[in-house]
Design a protein around this motif. Structure first.
Motif, PDB file in Angstrom:
ATOM      1  N   ILE A 194      23.012 -18.234  26.895  1.00 61.49           N
ATOM      2  CA  ILE A 194      22.034 -17.372  27.565  1.00 61.49           C
ATOM      3  C   ILE A 194      21.465 -18.132  28.757  1.00 61.49           C
ATOM      4  O   ILE A 194      20.728 -19.112  28.583  1.00 61.49           O
ATOM      5  CB  ILE A 194      20.893 -16.979  26.609  1.00 61.49           C
ATOM      6  CG1 ILE A 194      21.454 -16.312  25.352  1.00 61.49           C
ATOM      7  CG2 ILE A 194      19.891 -16.067  27.305  1.00 61.49           C
ATOM      8  CD1 ILE A 194      20.431 -16.173  24.231  1.00 61.49           C
ATOM      9  N   ILE A 195      21.806 -17.686  29.960  1.00 57.24           N
ATOM     10  CA  ILE A 195      21.302 -18.331  31.173  1.00 57.24           C
ATOM     11  C   ILE A 195      20.277 -17.393  31.790  1.00 57.24           C
ATOM     12  O   ILE A 195      20.597 -16.512  32.591  1.00 57.24           O
ATOM     13  CB  ILE A 195      22.441 -18.651  32.158  1.00 57.24           C
ATOM     14  CG1 ILE A 195      23.547 -19.448  31.453  1.00 57.24           C
ATOM     15  CG2 ILE A 195      21.911 -19.434  33.352  1.00 57.24           C
ATOM     16  CD1 ILE A 195      24.766 -19.724  32.324  1.00 57.24           C
TER      17      ILE A 195
ATOM     18  N   CYS B   9      28.266 -18.260  38.827  1.00 57.19           N
ATOM     19  CA  CYS B   9      29.452 -17.610  38.266  1.00 57.19           C
ATOM     20  C   CYS B   9      30.718 -18.217  38.859  1.00 57.19           C
ATOM     21  O   CYS B   9      31.682 -18.510  38.149  1.00 57.19           O
ATOM     22  CB  CYS B   9      29.405 -16.100  38.526  1.00 57.19           C
ATOM     23  SG  CYS B   9      30.819 -15.183  37.862  1.00 57.19           S
ATOM     24  N   VAL B  10      30.710 -18.432  40.182  1.00 56.99           N
ATOM     25  CA  VAL B  10      31.868 -19.029  40.858  1.00 56.99           C
ATOM     26  C   VAL B  10      32.123 -20.433  40.317  1.00 56.99           C
ATOM     27  O   VAL B  10      33.269 -20.811  40.022  1.00 56.99           O
ATOM     28  CB  VAL B  10      31.634 -19.083  42.385  1.00 56.99           C
ATOM     29  CG1 VAL B  10      32.754 -19.871  43.069  1.00 56.99           C
ATOM     30  CG2 VAL B  10      31.558 -17.672  42.958  1.00 56.99           C
ATOM     31  N   ASN B  11      31.062 -21.216  40.161  1.00 57.90           N
ATOM     32  CA  ASN B  11      31.207 -22.586  39.653  1.00 57.90           C
ATOM     33  C   ASN B  11      31.671 -22.610  38.197  1.00 57.90           C
ATOM     34  O   ASN B  11      32.478 -23.461  37.802  1.00 57.90           O
ATOM     35  CB  ASN B  11      29.891 -23.348  39.793  1.00 57.90           C
ATOM     36  CG  ASN B  11      29.565 -23.679  41.237  1.00 57.90           C
ATOM     37  OD1 ASN B  11      30.466 -23.788  42.068  1.00 57.90           O
ATOM     38  ND2 ASN B  11      28.289 -23.829  41.548  1.00 57.90           N
TER      39      ASN B  11
ATOM     40  N   GLY C  98      22.944 -28.607  36.313  1.00 60.37           N
ATOM     41  CA  GLY C  98      24.204 -28.951  35.668  1.00 60.37           C
ATOM     42  C   GLY C  98      24.652 -27.970  34.606  1.00 60.37           C
ATOM     43  O   GLY C  98      25.211 -28.363  33.571  1.00 60.37           O
ATOM     44  N   ILE C  99      24.433 -26.686  34.847  1.00 59.52           N
ATOM     45  CA  ILE C  99      24.811 -25.671  33.849  1.00 59.52           C
ATOM     46  C   ILE C  99      26.323 -25.650  33.575  1.00 59.52           C
ATOM     47  O   ILE C  99      26.730 -25.548  32.411  1.00 59.52           O
ATOM     48  CB  ILE C  99      24.296 -24.276  34.265  1.00 59.52           C
ATOM     49  CG1 ILE C  99      22.765 -24.248  34.171  1.00 59.52           C
ATOM     50  CG2 ILE C  99      24.898 -23.191  33.379  1.00 59.52           C
ATOM     51  CD1 ILE C  99      22.141 -22.937  34.585  1.00 59.52           C
ATOM     52  N   PRO C 100      27.198 -25.725  34.598  1.00 60.11           N
ATOM     53  CA  PRO C 100      28.636 -25.735  34.295  1.00 60.11           C
ATOM     54  C   PRO C 100      29.025 -26.848  33.325  1.00 60.11           C
ATOM     55  O   PRO C 100      29.847 -26.645  32.426  1.00 60.11           O
ATOM     56  CB  PRO C 100      29.275 -25.921  35.672  1.00 60.11           C
ATOM     57  CG  PRO C 100      28.302 -25.296  36.616  1.00 60.11           C
ATOM     58  CD  PRO C 100      26.963 -25.682  36.057  1.00 60.11           C
ATOM     59  N   LYS C 101      28.414 -28.029  33.488  1.00 59.81           N
ATOM     60  CA  LYS C 101      28.709 -29.139  32.579  1.00 59.81           C
ATOM     61  C   LYS C 101      28.230 -28.817  31.173  1.00 59.81           C
ATOM     62  O   LYS C 101      28.928 -29.098  30.185  1.00 59.81           O
ATOM     63  CB  LYS C 101      28.033 -30.411  33.080  1.00 59.81           C
ATOM     64  CG  LYS C 101      28.347 -31.645  32.242  1.00 59.81           C
ATOM     65  CD  LYS C 101      27.692 -32.885  32.826  1.00 59.81           C
ATOM     66  CE  LYS C 101      28.011 -34.113  31.975  1.00 59.81           C
ATOM     67  NZ  LYS C 101      27.381 -35.338  32.530  1.00 59.81           N
TER      68      LYS C 101
ATOM     69  N   PRO D   4      16.321 -20.498  39.028  1.00 56.72           N
ATOM     70  CA  PRO D   4      15.573 -21.458  39.841  1.00 56.72           C
ATOM     71  C   PRO D   4      16.413 -22.437  40.661  1.00 56.72           C
ATOM     72  O   PRO D   4      16.064 -22.744  41.802  1.00 56.72           O
ATOM     73  CB  PRO D   4      14.731 -22.219  38.802  1.00 56.72           C
ATOM     74  CG  PRO D   4      15.443 -22.016  37.507  1.00 56.72           C
ATOM     75  CD  PRO D   4      16.060 -20.659  37.595  1.00 56.72           C
ATOM     76  N   GLU D   5      17.519 -22.925  40.133  1.00 61.14           N
ATOM     77  CA  GLU D   5      18.294 -23.946  40.838  1.00 61.14           C
ATOM     78  C   GLU D   5      19.415 -23.353  41.695  1.00 61.14           C
ATOM     79  O   GLU D   5      19.708 -23.828  42.783  1.00 61.14           O
ATOM     80  CB  GLU D   5      18.899 -24.934  39.823  1.00 61.14           C
ATOM     81  CG  GLU D   5      17.871 -25.731  39.054  1.00 61.14           C
ATOM     82  CD  GLU D   5      17.128 -26.704  39.944  1.00 61.14           C
ATOM     83  OE1 GLU D   5      17.712 -27.170  40.929  1.00 61.14           O
ATOM     84  OE2 GLU D   5      15.948 -26.995  39.647  1.00 61.14           O
TER      85      GLU D   5
END
Length: 221
Positions: free
Chosen positions: A6-7, A64-66, A36-39, A56-57
Motif C-alpha cells: 500500500i503506497i 510506476c515507471v521506476n 527508496g520505494i522500488p527497493k 511526498p517524494e
C-alpha cells in the motif's frame, strides 16, 4: 497469503486499507517511508501494489515507471484524481487498473481479486452456478432443468454481480456502481426495468422467485 503493498501517504486511508486487506485474508504491506520505494518493493516481493498519485517524494506516475523497471507486478492506482487524462496516463505507464477515491469497498475488493487472478494466469470462469441455475458467460445465457433463456448485456452483468454475492444482500446502489464499473451506464429506473425483464426470463425457465427483493435493502439470491 498474497501480499499487497500500500503506497498511500494519507495515514487514515493507509490504515483503513491495511485493516480491510487483513480482514480479507491478504498480507498488507503499508509503506511509511517514501524514499527508496522500488527497493522496498523488491525486498518484500508483493503480489500487487496499490499506488496513490500524490505522494511526498515522487508522484505515482514516475514511481510506476521506476517500479516497472525492476518488478513485474500488477499495479492498481487508487487516487482522488478523477481526470480521464490521468487515468489514461496511469494505464499507459503500466498501471493495471485505476480506481478513484472515495472508493466503494466491494468494488475495490472485486478489482483487486480480478487483477490478482489475471496476473496469476488463472483463467476467468465461463460458467457460474447457484441453486440449480447455470449462467454461461460466454454464450450469455441462463439455464435450468426447465430450459434456457438468452440475456442482454445488462441482464448478464446483473446476474454476474448477484451470483458473485449469492446469499448476500446486494444494495441497488452497489449494483448500479458495479455495472458502471463494467462500463454499463444505467440509472435507478433503468435497473428496475432490467430487473423486471430478467425476472421474466427466470420465470420462463421455471426459476421464478430466484431473485428476491429485500425491501429497503436490495436484492438477494
Amino acid at each position: 497469503m498474497q501480499r499487497i503493498m500500500i503506497i498511500e501517504d494519507d495515514s487514515s486511508i493507509r490504515e483503513e486499507l491495511t485493516l480491510l486487506l487483513k480482514n480479507e485474508g491478504y498480507h498488507p504491506l503499508p509503506v511509511t517511508d517514501f524514499t527508496g520505494i522500488p527497493k522496498q518493493a523488491v525486498q518484500t516481493c508483493p503480489n500487487l501494489i496499490l499506488l496513490d498519485i500524490g505522494l511526498p517524494e515522487q508522484d505515482g506516475f514516475s514511481l510506476c515507471v521506476n517500479l516497472r523497471k525492476s518488478l513485474d507486478v500488477p499495479i492498481i492506482f487508487v487516487t482522488s484524481r478523477e481526470s480521464g487524462l490521468d487515468e489514461i496516463r496511469a494505464l499507459s505507464l503500466g498501471g493495471d487498473d485505476y480506481i478513484t477515491k472515495p472508493y466503494n469497498i466491494p468494488v475495490l475488493l472485486a478489482r483487486i481479486k480480478t487483477v490478482l487472478r489475471r496476473s496469476s494466469g488463472t483463467p476467468e470462469p465461463d460458467m457460474m452456478e447457484a441453486d440449480g441455475l447455470c449462467l454461461n458467460l460466454t454464450k450469455g445465457t441462463i439455464s435450468s432443468a426447465a430450459g434456457t433463456a438468452a440475456l442482454t448485456r445488462n441482464e448478464l452483468q446483473i446476474m454476474v454481480c448477484l451470483m458473485e454475492h449469492a446469499g448476500e444482500i446486494v444494495a441497488r446502489a452497489d449494483l448500479i456502481e458495479a455495472l458502471w464499473d463494467s462500463k454499463i451506464y444505467i440509472d435507478d429506473n433503468t435497473l428496475s426495468v432490467n430487473m423486471t425483464r430478467l425476472r421474466g426470463k427466470l420465470e420462463e425457465i421455471g426459476m421464478g422467485g430466484f431473485i428476491k427483493t429485500r425491501r429497503g435493502m436490495g436484492y438477494q439470491l
